[in-house]
Design a protein around this motif. Structure first.
Motif, mmCIF file in Angstrom:
data_model
loop_
_atom_site.group_PDB
_atom_site.id
_atom_site.type_symbol
_atom_site.label_atom_id
_atom_site.label_comp_id
_atom_site.label_asym_id
_atom_site.label_seq_id
_atom_site.Cartn_x
_atom_site.Cartn_y
_atom_site.Cartn_z
ATOM 1 N N GLY A 97 0.849 -1.191 0.000
ATOM 2 C CA GLY A 97 0.000 0.000 0.000
ATOM 3 C C GLY A 97 0.880 1.235 0.000
ATOM 4 O O GLY A 97 2.101 1.163 0.199
ATOM 5 N N ALA A 98 0.279 2.391 -0.248
ATOM 6 C CA ALA A 98 1.071 3.609 -0.380
ATOM 7 C C ALA A 98 0.218 4.839 -0.084
ATOM 8 O O ALA A 98 -1.000 4.743 0.089
ATOM 9 C CB ALA A 98 1.655 3.702 -1.790
ATOM 10 N N VAL A 99 0.898 5.975 -0.046
ATOM 11 C CA VAL A 99 0.254 7.276 0.135
ATOM 12 C C VAL A 99 0.808 8.239 -0.911
ATOM 13 O O VAL A 99 1.914 8.055 -1.408
ATOM 14 C CB VAL A 99 0.502 7.855 1.548
ATOM 15 C CG1 VAL A 99 -0.186 7.013 2.602
ATOM 16 C CG2 VAL A 99 1.993 7.989 1.843
ATOM 17 N N LEU A 103 5.649 4.355 0.201
ATOM 18 C CA LEU A 103 5.058 3.096 0.631
ATOM 19 C C LEU A 103 4.574 3.148 2.074
ATOM 20 O O LEU A 103 5.128 3.865 2.903
ATOM 21 C CB LEU A 103 6.088 1.976 0.508
ATOM 22 C CG LEU A 103 6.613 1.679 -0.884
ATOM 23 C CD1 LEU A 103 7.725 0.638 -0.812
ATOM 24 C CD2 LEU A 103 5.487 1.204 -1.784
ATOM 25 N N LEU A 104 3.577 2.342 2.347
ATOM 26 C CA LEU A 104 3.164 2.069 3.725
ATOM 27 C C LEU A 104 4.029 0.908 4.214
ATOM 28 O O LEU A 104 3.578 -0.229 4.316
ATOM 29 C CB LEU A 104 1.683 1.701 3.787
ATOM 30 C CG LEU A 104 0.695 2.811 3.484
ATOM 31 C CD1 LEU A 104 -0.725 2.267 3.407
ATOM 32 C CD2 LEU A 104 0.783 3.895 4.550
ATOM 33 N N ASP A 105 5.298 1.213 4.463
ATOM 34 C CA ASP A 105 6.242 0.147 4.791
ATOM 35 C C ASP A 105 6.678 0.144 6.248
ATOM 36 O O ASP A 105 7.585 -0.584 6.628
ATOM 37 C CB ASP A 105 7.456 0.198 3.857
ATOM 38 C CG ASP A 105 8.151 1.551 3.858
ATOM 39 O OD1 ASP A 105 7.717 2.465 4.579
ATOM 40 O OD2 ASP A 105 9.135 1.695 3.117
ATOM 41 N N TRP A 125 -7.415 1.666 -5.735
ATOM 42 C CA TRP A 125 -6.564 0.556 -6.138
ATOM 43 C C TRP A 125 -5.882 0.989 -7.426
ATOM 44 O O TRP A 125 -6.541 1.426 -8.368
ATOM 45 C CB TRP A 125 -7.386 -0.701 -6.393
ATOM 46 C CG TRP A 125 -7.876 -1.356 -5.152
ATOM 47 C CD1 TRP A 125 -7.114 -1.881 -4.145
ATOM 48 C CD2 TRP A 125 -9.239 -1.594 -4.790
ATOM 49 N NE1 TRP A 125 -7.919 -2.419 -3.182
ATOM 50 C CE2 TRP A 125 -9.231 -2.253 -3.548
ATOM 51 C CE3 TRP A 125 -10.460 -1.312 -5.391
ATOM 52 C CZ2 TRP A 125 -10.391 -2.634 -2.901
ATOM 53 C CZ3 TRP A 125 -11.617 -1.694 -4.747
ATOM 54 C CH2 TRP A 125 -11.577 -2.352 -3.514
ATOM 55 N N THR A 126 -4.574 0.873 -7.480
ATOM 56 C CA THR A 126 -3.851 1.382 -8.645
ATOM 57 C C THR A 126 -4.034 0.506 -9.874
ATOM 58 O O THR A 126 -4.261 1.015 -10.968
ATOM 59 C CB THR A 126 -2.353 1.540 -8.345
ATOM 60 O OG1 THR A 126 -1.836 0.276 -7.919
ATOM 61 C CG2 THR A 126 -2.125 2.591 -7.281
ATOM 62 N N THR A 127 -3.905 -0.798 -9.743
ATOM 63 C CA THR A 127 -4.021 -1.715 -10.868
ATOM 64 C C THR A 127 -4.611 -3.024 -10.358
ATOM 65 O O THR A 127 -3.895 -4.003 -10.166
ATOM 66 C CB THR A 127 -2.631 -1.979 -11.513
ATOM 67 O OG1 THR A 127 -1.959 -0.747 -11.708
ATOM 68 C CG2 THR A 127 -2.760 -2.695 -12.849
ATOM 69 N N PRO A 128 -5.930 -3.067 -10.093
ATOM 70 C CA PRO A 128 -6.510 -4.238 -9.433
ATOM 71 C C PRO A 128 -6.418 -5.541 -10.216
ATOM 72 O O PRO A 128 -6.604 -6.599 -9.629
ATOM 73 C CB PRO A 128 -7.964 -3.832 -9.192
ATOM 74 C CG PRO A 128 -8.226 -2.683 -10.088
ATOM 75 C CD PRO A 128 -6.915 -2.015 -10.347
ATOM 76 N N ASP A 149 -2.475 -5.669 -5.540
ATOM 77 C CA ASP A 149 -3.486 -5.337 -4.533
ATOM 78 C C ASP A 149 -3.184 -4.004 -3.843
ATOM 79 O O ASP A 149 -3.676 -3.735 -2.750
ATOM 80 C CB ASP A 149 -3.648 -6.471 -3.511
ATOM 81 C CG ASP A 149 -2.381 -6.752 -2.718
ATOM 82 O OD1 ASP A 149 -1.331 -6.099 -2.959
ATOM 83 O OD2 ASP A 149 -2.427 -7.634 -1.836
ATOM 84 N N GLU A 150 -2.405 -3.139 -4.495
ATOM 85 C CA GLU A 150 -2.032 -1.855 -3.905
ATOM 86 C C GLU A 150 -3.236 -0.923 -3.766
ATOM 87 O O GLU A 150 -3.956 -0.665 -4.725
ATOM 88 C CB GLU A 150 -0.988 -1.149 -4.773
ATOM 89 C CG GLU A 150 -0.629 0.230 -4.243
ATOM 90 C CD GLU A 150 0.301 1.013 -5.161
ATOM 91 O OE1 GLU A 150 0.943 1.939 -4.669
ATOM 92 O OE2 GLU A 150 0.375 0.679 -6.360
ATOM 93 N N MET A 151 -3.402 -0.408 -2.556
ATOM 94 C CA MET A 151 -4.356 0.666 -2.287
ATOM 95 C C MET A 151 -3.508 1.888 -1.938
ATOM 96 O O MET A 151 -2.633 1.822 -1.071
ATOM 97 C CB MET A 151 -5.263 0.306 -1.105
ATOM 98 C CG MET A 151 -6.138 1.445 -0.601
ATOM 99 S SD MET A 151 -7.509 1.898 -1.681
ATOM 100 C CE MET A 151 -8.634 0.537 -1.425
ATOM 101 N N ILE A 152 -3.759 2.989 -2.639
ATOM 102 C CA ILE A 152 -3.026 4.219 -2.343
ATOM 103 C C ILE A 152 -4.011 5.253 -1.820
ATOM 104 O O ILE A 152 -5.109 5.406 -2.324
ATOM 105 C CB ILE A 152 -2.238 4.737 -3.561
ATOM 106 C CG1 ILE A 152 -1.315 5.879 -3.148
ATOM 107 C CG2 ILE A 152 -3.130 5.129 -4.700
ATOM 108 C CD1 ILE A 152 -0.188 6.149 -4.122
ATOM 109 N N HIS A 153 -3.601 5.923 -0.749
ATOM 110 C CA HIS A 153 -4.414 6.936 -0.083
ATOM 111 C C HIS A 153 -3.842 8.305 -0.444
ATOM 112 O O HIS A 153 -2.667 8.566 -0.188
ATOM 113 C CB HIS A 153 -4.386 6.731 1.434
ATOM 114 C CG HIS A 153 -4.738 5.326 1.827
ATOM 115 N ND1 HIS A 153 -6.038 4.889 1.927
ATOM 116 C CD2 HIS A 153 -3.949 4.252 2.093
ATOM 117 C CE1 HIS A 153 -6.044 3.614 2.274
ATOM 118 N NE2 HIS A 153 -4.792 3.204 2.369
#
Length: 193
Positions: free
Chosen positions: A49-51, A83-85, A117-120, A124-128
């Motif tokens: 996931g990311a922001v 990234l949400l890392d 979702w960037t490219t479902p 599975d990335e969700m970016i806020h």
């Protein structure tokens, strides 16, 4: 006419799920899923996931960064993002950290714009995406690799939106963030009425 469109959760039976490739940043999963009367197999990037941040100054200019992205072989224009890392870190906290690390800027006011979702079909990335205002500068951070030569520009929000719609800037998160911010600002006078 549908008046309330909304994505719907769907949880088919996972028959197997394995890490097909373990990467430095992301893994690729290989899943077998019971679907309908049969079975499907899908491989996808398992993403943290990311922001991303639409940082607007008092003149409604958006902070854009340009950096090299190897998969597309371009130096594309982007929003500050990351990234949400950090395990357990809330997205807004990550956004605050990333704005400082990527652009040497901090913000007093934060507002969630949209999560996507960037490219479902492939990950599975969700970016806020957040709108950040009340900006001030921070001391410069040390940068390396692709971040070492980041170019920073302050661009009128309307010009950035025009560049997206004219096809001059192609980054998906920048496109969504800029257009969402422009819409949010356009709606604010109506909210005050």
């Amino acid at each position: 006419m549908m008046t309330h469109l909304q994505d719907e959760p769907f949880e088919p039976e996972i028959l197997s799920s394995e890490v097909a490739f373990h990467g430095v940043v992301w893994d690729v999963r290989d899943d077998r899923v019971r679907y309908g009367d049969g079975e499907i197999r899908r491989q996808y990037v398992a993403h943290t996931g990311a922001v991303a941040i639409v940082a607007l100054d008092e003149r409604e200019r958006v902070l854009l960064i340009q950096q090299y992205r190897h998969p597309i072989r371009h130096r594309d224009w982007e929003l500050p993002a990351g990234l949400l890392d950090v395990p357990g870190e809330p997205p807004e906290v990550a956004a605050r950290r990333e704005l400082g690390e990527e652009a040497d800027v901090t913000a007093e006011h934060w507002e969630h714009l949209v999560s996507v979702w960037t490219t479902p079909g492939g990950n599975d990335e969700m970016i806020h995406v957040y709108l950040a205002t009340g900006l001030s500068d921070l001391d410069a951070h040390e940068r390396e690799d692709e971040e070492a030569d980041i170019r920073v520009e302050w661009v009128p929000l309307s010009e950035a939106a025009d560049a997206v719609l004219a096809g001059r800037m192609h980054n998906g998160i920048l496109s969504i963030g800029v257009l969402a911010a422009e819409r949010r600002l356009r709606e604010r006078p109506r909210e005050a009425d």
